[in-house]
Scaffold this motif. Structure first.
Motif, PDB file in Angstrom:
ATOM      1  N   ALA A  91       0.844  -1.113  -0.196  1.00 10.83           N
ATOM      2  CA  ALA A  91       0.088  -0.037  -0.114  1.00 10.83           C
ATOM      3  C   ALA A  91       0.995   1.234   0.095  1.00 10.83           C
ATOM      4  CB  ALA A  91      -0.948   0.124   1.152  1.00 10.83           C
ATOM      5  N   HIS A  92       0.208   2.396   0.116  1.00  5.64           N
ATOM      6  CA  HIS A  92       0.858   3.660  -0.087  1.00  5.64           C
ATOM      7  C   HIS A  92       2.414   3.873   0.625  1.00  5.64           C
ATOM      8  CE1 HIS A  92       1.575   7.836  -0.719  1.00  5.64           C
ATOM      9  NE2 HIS A  92       1.358   8.174   0.450  1.00  5.64           N
ATOM     10  N   GLU A  93       1.984   3.796   1.980  1.00  5.00           N
ATOM     11  CA  GLU A  93       3.165   4.356   2.969  1.00  5.00           C
ATOM     12  C   GLU A  93       4.545   3.388   2.717  1.00  5.00           C
ATOM     13  OE1 GLU A  93       0.262   3.884   3.919  1.00  5.00           O
ATOM     14  OE2 GLU A  93      -0.657   5.596   5.013  1.00  5.00           O
ATOM     15  N   GLY A  94       4.335   1.956   2.534  1.00  2.00           N
ATOM     16  CA  GLY A  94       5.140   1.076   2.394  1.00  2.00           C
ATOM     17  C   GLY A  94       5.930   1.135   1.139  1.00  2.00           C
ATOM     18  N   SER A  95       5.299   1.278   0.139  1.00  2.00           N
ATOM     19  CA  SER A  95       5.477   1.594  -1.269  1.00  2.00           C
ATOM     20  C   SER A  95       6.543   2.567  -1.265  1.00  2.00           C
ATOM     21  CB  SER A  95       4.583   1.398  -2.250  1.00  2.00           C
ATOM     22  OG  SER A  95       3.450   2.259  -2.219  1.00  2.00           O
ATOM     23  N   LEU A  96       6.145   3.633  -0.801  1.00  2.00           N
ATOM     24  CA  LEU A  96       6.747   4.952  -0.766  1.00  2.00           C
ATOM     25  C   LEU A  96       8.043   4.725   0.024  1.00  2.00           C
ATOM     26  CD1 LEU A  96       6.808   7.960  -1.552  1.00  2.00           C
ATOM     27  CD2 LEU A  96       5.938   8.530   0.659  1.00  2.00           C
ATOM     28  N   LEU A  97       8.072   4.041   0.975  1.00  2.00           N
ATOM     29  CA  LEU A  97       9.501   3.636   1.566  1.00  2.00           C
ATOM     30  C   LEU A  97      10.348   2.803   0.526  1.00  2.00           C
ATOM     31  CD1 LEU A  97      11.099   3.991   4.304  1.00  2.00           C
ATOM     32  CD2 LEU A  97       9.942   2.137   5.119  1.00  2.00           C
ATOM     33  N   MET A  98       9.718   1.761  -0.094  1.00  2.00           N
ATOM     34  CA  MET A  98      10.521   1.139  -0.835  1.00  2.00           C
ATOM     35  C   MET A  98      11.167   1.912  -2.029  1.00  2.00           C
ATOM     36  SD  MET A  98       9.106  -1.984  -3.528  1.00  2.00           S
ATOM     37  CE  MET A  98       9.918  -3.344  -2.891  1.00  2.00           C
ATOM     38  N   TRP A  99      10.020   2.825  -2.685  1.00  2.00           N
ATOM     39  CA  TRP A  99      10.883   3.962  -3.697  1.00  2.00           C
ATOM     40  C   TRP A  99      12.001   4.640  -3.383  1.00  2.00           C
ATOM     41  CZ3 TRP A  99       7.981   5.706  -8.284  1.00  2.00           C
ATOM     42  CH2 TRP A  99       8.549   6.962  -8.845  1.00  2.00           C
ATOM     43  N   ILE A 100      11.782   4.944  -2.057  1.00  2.00           N
ATOM     44  CA  ILE A 100      13.006   5.767  -1.539  1.00  2.00           C
ATOM     45  C   ILE A 100      14.209   4.898  -1.353  1.00  2.00           C
ATOM     46  CG2 ILE A 100      13.869   6.996   0.780  1.00  2.00           C
ATOM     47  CD1 ILE A 100      10.883   8.018   0.857  1.00  2.00           C
ATOM     48  N   LEU A 101      14.005   3.565  -0.836  1.00  2.00           N
ATOM     49  CA  LEU A 101      15.046   2.527  -0.599  1.00  2.00           C
ATOM     50  C   LEU A 101      15.588   2.291  -2.054  1.00  2.00           C
ATOM     51  CD1 LEU A 101      16.796   0.758   1.162  1.00  2.00           C
ATOM     52  CD2 LEU A 101      15.147  -1.192   0.610  1.00  2.00           C
ATOM     53  N   ILE A 102      15.043   2.265  -3.004  1.00  2.00           N
ATOM     54  CA  ILE A 102      15.536   2.228  -4.510  1.00  2.00           C
ATOM     55  C   ILE A 102      16.176   3.344  -4.901  1.00  2.00           C
ATOM     56  CG2 ILE A 102      14.794   1.655  -6.885  1.00  2.00           C
ATOM     57  CD1 ILE A 102      12.585  -0.162  -5.698  1.00  2.00           C
ATOM     58  N   LEU A 103      15.579   4.481  -4.676  1.00  2.00           N
ATOM     59  CA  LEU A 103      16.328   5.683  -4.974  1.00  2.00           C
ATOM     60  C   LEU A 103      17.901   5.554  -4.365  1.00  2.00           C
ATOM     61  CD1 LEU A 103      16.587   8.352  -6.490  1.00  2.00           C
ATOM     62  CD2 LEU A 103      15.357   9.313  -4.463  1.00  2.00           C
ATOM     63  N   CYS A 104      17.932   5.314  -2.976  1.00  2.00           N
ATOM     64  CA  CYS A 104      18.904   5.449  -2.209  1.00  2.00           C
ATOM     65  C   CYS A 104      20.083   4.351  -2.884  1.00  2.00           C
ATOM     66  CB  CYS A 104      18.955   5.044  -1.070  1.00  2.00           C
ATOM     67  SG  CYS A 104      18.062   6.469  -0.063  1.00  2.00           S
ATOM     68  N   ALA A 105      19.379   3.091  -3.302  1.00  2.00           N
ATOM     69  CA  ALA A 105      20.362   2.077  -3.992  1.00  2.00           C
ATOM     70  C   ALA A 105      20.932   2.527  -5.316  1.00  2.00           C
ATOM     71  CB  ALA A 105      19.476   0.794  -4.205  1.00  2.00           C
ATOM     72  N   TRP A 106      20.073   3.223  -6.116  1.00  2.00           N
ATOM     73  CA  TRP A 106      20.719   3.695  -7.548  1.00  2.00           C
ATOM     74  C   TRP A 106      21.761   4.625  -7.105  1.00  2.00           C
ATOM     75  CZ3 TRP A 106      20.202   1.929 -12.259  1.00  2.00           C
ATOM     76  CH2 TRP A 106      19.042   1.343 -12.648  1.00  2.00           C
ATOM     77  N   THR A 107      21.491   5.746  -6.156  1.00  2.00           N
ATOM     78  CA  THR A 107      22.555   6.512  -5.761  1.00  2.00           C
ATOM     79  C   THR A 107      23.769   6.061  -5.357  1.00  2.00           C
ATOM     80  OG1 THR A 107      20.614   7.853  -4.979  1.00  2.00           O
ATOM     81  CG2 THR A 107      22.748   8.658  -4.377  1.00  2.00           C
ATOM     82  N   LEU A 108      23.584   4.961  -4.515  1.00  2.00           N
ATOM     83  CA  LEU A 108      24.787   4.456  -4.204  1.00  2.00           C
ATOM     84  C   LEU A 108      25.520   3.635  -5.373  1.00  2.00           C
ATOM     85  CD1 LEU A 108      26.443   3.573  -1.479  1.00  2.00           C
ATOM     86  CD2 LEU A 108      25.193   1.680  -1.339  1.00  2.00           C
ATOM     87  N   ALA A 109      24.805   2.865  -6.192  1.00  2.00           N
ATOM     88  CA  ALA A 109      25.446   2.529  -7.295  1.00  2.00           C
ATOM     89  C   ALA A 109      25.946   3.483  -8.304  1.00  2.00           C
ATOM     90  CB  ALA A 109      24.509   1.864  -8.028  1.00  2.00           C
ATOM     91  N   VAL A 110      25.536   4.644  -8.208  1.00  2.00           N
ATOM     92  CA  VAL A 110      26.146   5.835  -9.115  1.00  2.00           C
ATOM     93  C   VAL A 110      27.277   6.076  -8.461  1.00  2.00           C
ATOM     94  CG1 VAL A 110      25.754   8.195  -9.794  1.00  2.00           C
ATOM     95  CG2 VAL A 110      23.962   6.545 -10.163  1.00  2.00           C
ATOM     96  N   SER A 111      27.280   6.292  -7.149  1.00  2.00           N
ATOM     97  CA  SER A 111      28.554   6.879  -6.458  1.00  2.00           C
ATOM     98  C   SER A 111      29.752   5.912  -6.495  1.00  2.00           C
ATOM     99  CB  SER A 111      28.165   7.146  -4.949  1.00  2.00           C
ATOM    100  OG  SER A 111      28.515   6.190  -4.034  1.00  2.00           O
ATOM    101  N   ARG A 112      29.318   4.397  -6.664  1.00  2.00           N
ATOM    102  CA  ARG A 112      30.259   3.513  -6.470  1.00  2.00           C
ATOM    103  C   ARG A 112      30.925   3.425  -8.035  1.00  2.00           C
ATOM    104  NH1 ARG A 112      30.674  -0.820  -2.938  1.00  2.00           N
ATOM    105  NH2 ARG A 112      32.334  -1.555  -4.368  1.00  2.00           N
TER     106      ARG A 112
END
Lengths: 653, 150
Positions: A91-112
């Motif tokens: 549902a909304h709240e958890g999927s938003l949290l997942m969206w943020i986690l994925i954004l952070c994972a992409w960011t980490l991948a870019v920085s690596r």
């Protein structure tokens, strides 16, 4: 305690996101290496804290902590463990949290993986991603906190929506989000390049693998969604032109255009400003998609419970992102004119046409999706636009697109000699036309204009995609073979061809029949007989069901037994249809139970779906093509600097 | 130049074509009270929505033909349908139907939609219901269905 830790971790992540969004940008402006370096550290820290928050929410689900409102609303003691995990993003709240986690994972991948990029550039990319993350973290903390408590705690949860208790749907949102959010990387690269004012071809080369990765995940995510809809709620349809489906499809169309336009920018230095605009559009459409889903502004089977503040927040965020990006674009893009020319018959021309047609297609989908909203705002009444419109309108750009695709693949950069072009393509063209008429006649006993066009177009793409890989197989050992990126292109296009074949055949020859059946009755659909042998009661872990045992025969010969069910979930008391599907590579036989009609009869929907698997299989092959292209050695910056082989690959591709 | 010209012509043709198709495929949502007052598109399909009236579902035993009534809390409209129903279709719940008004004032539905989440109701249905629940009840009217003053 655990939920509070999660909440606290989110707040810490927000402060790190602010650091990441501000310091590297300032550092890049002032040429301060220490400030730019902060981006990498902050990206790592932010990822860890968001992962902790995500872990805490998952823990709350696994430990049945019904003092957390979100858990109480979307889980239940008897829910199987795997669905307790997937309920986190149901549902909304958890999927938003997942969206943020994925954004952070992409960011980490870019920085690596961007340590080989100029520090200034990677700092700007991380800065832009940090700012986006600030927006989403604020959204979560201010309007959609997943850790809100429920007091007093519930004794048991309200259960996960039964529609979502399905393996396909457990992995559909993560894949879709990886794709959606991945376009934020392409967006950040575009903004960083515009900020630096240095838009040479290198920028396109750096962006390409990231964009292709995002695109391939989006492809898989959409494909899984379509497959789930087919067997779980669609009564056998695979695409409904539902607003939320369209919301994921528009970024896909623009992302596909972006991949192709990046190729021109990288190889020839052309279309620079257009490519930037596509990168901005792809991400903006991802945000628009989120807005449409979260705000509940549009009627859809996917619509989450509505909350106007959420819709408003996303709309404001969307406005800020688009206005800022376009302002920057207006400032920087005019200086991008390049005076490189290309011949009329050249790969550049075909890629230009590809872009025009894909953008037209995305515009049509956008028009159809937003029209009800706009007409209502203009007091034109409440209308809806049916799938028939989309089906017709979408074909207008798609038919030329698929026909031109086969030509474009075999056209050289700059200019192409017409004679050698005809020599290469003559045989596949003739074969596609002939087989396009003959094969449907042979296998399905009927042909027609649209059928021949669709079937021929599918074969045309498949045959022309095979030319290059087959040639490289025949080549002697030691000579330069096909590059990974050329192979990836061929494979992705092959997938497109399979998809077109599947869509054409299933639209032309699908048979659907709704009947009232009592045990012992037999109906015939096509060459197949379906006999309802018996009806019985079945108990599942958290549902009870009525199951029909249906025997399928072909010309009297036994083929298979399917067991469609009508399930009632015990907590929410709602009914769910589980279809019984007998699938082989070239057709599906689909049986679904409808309603109890009295006198022991049930309404039953029986369908014959030839070649429907080609639709999803084709999409998987497309994504595989993307993966092969990403693995091209020229994107591995280190390897390329050390060997000249990489350079040779760039030139020959 | 040629390519650009061709593209422009192509886009123009496509635009006209799709816009015409657009008009043919628009489907209006009409409040049940308006249907009963005779204010609905006569020559084409439209959508209605409301709550399925308790106790109104009638089925001929063993057949897929079905009749029920839909209310917007002011007027009721009889609806007939033949086929498989969505899982969440039931008495007292929200429903949307596509179809046209047949003879004798029965709405002949060719498609029935009920939403997948029980807490969720199509916005146009919610709005249509809210009009009448909030006390702005419309007067009784003559017509094929029946209107009740709440």
């Amino acid at each position: 305690m655990i939920p509070e830790i999660g909440q606290f971790a989110l707040i810490l992540a927000l402060s790190l996101a602010i650091c990441q969004g501000v310091l590297p940008l300032v550092g890049a402006h002032r040429n301060d290496a220490a400030m730019m370096q902060v981006g990498n550290t902050a990206a790592l820290g932010q990822f860890l804290f968001v992962a902790v928050a995500f872990g805490c929410l998952t823990w709350s689900f696994l430990s049945d902590d019904f003092s957390v409102l979100y858990v109480a609303n979307h889980s239940q003691l008897a829910l199987p463990t795997v669905y307790k995990v997937s309920a986190v993003w149901s549902a909304h709240e958890g999927s938003l949290l997942m969206w943020i986690l994925i954004l952070c994972a992409w960011t980490l991948a870019v920085s690596r993986y961007s340590s080989e990029l100029p520090q200034e550039f990677s700092a700007r990319v991380l800065g832009v991603l940090g700012l986006l993350s600030v927006g989403f973290l604020l959204f979560a903390l201010l309007t959609s906190n997943p850790f809100d408590r429920l007091s007093p705690p519930a004794a048991d949860g309200a259960d996960l929506n039964p529609l979502l208790q399905d393996p396909g749907l457990a992995i559909h949102p993560p894949l879709l989000y990886i794709g959606y959010v991945g376009f934020s990387v392409a967006f950040a690269f575009a903004i960083a390049a515009m900020l630096s004012g240095n838009l040479d071809q290198k920028w396109a080369k750096w962006t390409r693998p990231w964009t292709t990765m995002a695109w391939l995940f989006l492809t898989l995510g959409i494909m899984l969604g379509s497959w789930w809809a087919y067997y779980e709620l669609g009564w056998g349809g695979w695409w409904f032109w539902d607003p939320v489906e369209n919301a994921s499809f528009m970024p896909w169309l623009i992302g596909t255009a972006l991949i192709h336009s990046l190729a021109v920018t990288e190889k020839r230095g052309l279309f620079k400003s257009w490519t930037l605009l596509l990168a901005i559009t792809a991400f903006s459409l991802s945000l628009l998609g989120t807005f449409l889903v979260r705000s509940g502004i549009i009627v859809s089977v996917h619509a989450f419970a509505t909350d106007p503040t959420r819709g408003f927040f996303i709309l404001a965020f969307l406005g800020v992102v688009i206005v800022a990006a376009l302002a920057l674009y207006a400032w920087r893009a005019p200086s991008l004119d390049s005076d490189v020319g290309f011949g009329l018959l050249s790969r550049e021309t075909f890629l230009l046409l590809n872009n025009v047609l894909l953008v037209v297609a995305a515009t049509l989908v956008l028009m159809g999706t937003l029209a009800p909203l706009i007409i209502e705002l203009l007091n034109g009444g409440k209308i809806s636009i049916g799938p028939p419109w989309f089906e017709v309108a979408f074909l207008v750009p798609m038919i030329p697109l698929v026909l031109l695709l086969g030509l474009g693949m075999h056209t050289a950069w700059r200019t192409q000699d017409a004679r050698s072009w005809v020599a290469v393509l003559r045989i596949p063209a003739i074969a596609a036309v002939l087989l396009g008429v003959v094969l449907p006649l042979m296998f399905y006993g009927r042909t027609g204009l649209m059928l021949a066009v669709g079937f021929g177009a599918g074969l045309w793409i498949i045959l022309s995609s095979l030319i290059q890989p087959l040639r490289s197989l025949r080549r002697k050992k030691g000579s330069a073979g096909i590059t990974r990126s050329a192979l990836g292109m061929s494979v992705a296009h092959l997938g497109m061809g399979l998809f077109v074949l599947g869509v054409t055949v299933v639209s032309a020859f699908n048979i659907e029949s709704d009947r009232a059946l009592t045990p012992g009755d037999t109906i015939e659909v096509g060459h197949f007989e379906f006999e309802m042998r018996e009806l019985r009661n079945v108990e599942g872990p958290n549902y009870s069901a009525i199951e029909a045992v249906v025997e399928i025969r072909r010309d009297g010969e036994y083929l298979a037994t399917v067991r469609p069910q009508k399930r009632q979930y015990l907590v929410q008391k709602n009914w769910m249809t589980e279809a019984g599907i007998y699938a082989t590579w070239n057709r599906d036989l689909f049986v679904a139970l409808g309603d109890q009609l009295g006198n022991g009869a049930w309404s039953v929907r029986v369908q014959y779906k030839p070649m429907i698997r080609f639709i999803w299989f084709g999409a998987i092959i497309m994504a595989l093509g993307g993966l092969i292209a990403v693995s091209d050695r020229r994107y591995r910056l280190k390897a390329q600097e050390k060997s000249k082989v990489g350079r040779a690959a760039v030139e020959s591709a | 130049m040629l390519a650009v010209g061709l593209a422009v012509v192509g886009v123009a043709i496509a635009a006209t074509f799709t816009l015409r198709a657009f008009q043919d495929n628009m489907m209006f949502f009409v409040d049940i009270s308006d249907v009963i007052a005779g204010d609905y598109p006569k020559q084409r399909n439209f959508r209605i929505g409301g709550l399925v009236v308790d106790g109104s579902i009638e089925r001929q035993q063993g057949s897929m033909d079905l009749r029920f009534r839909v209310t917007d809390m002011n007027c009721e409209l009889p609806v007939s349908y033949t086929g498989v129903l969505p899982d969440l279709f039931r008495e007292g719940q929200g429903v949307v139907a596509h179809g046209r008004l047949g003879d004798e004032g029965v709405f002949v539905a060719d498609k029935i939609l009920a939403k997948h989440d029980e807490n969720y109701m199509a916005p146009e249905v919610a709005e249509s219901l809210a009009k009448h629940v909030e006390g702005k009840t419309q007067p009784l009217r003559d017509g094929p269905g029946e209107c009740v003053t709440l």
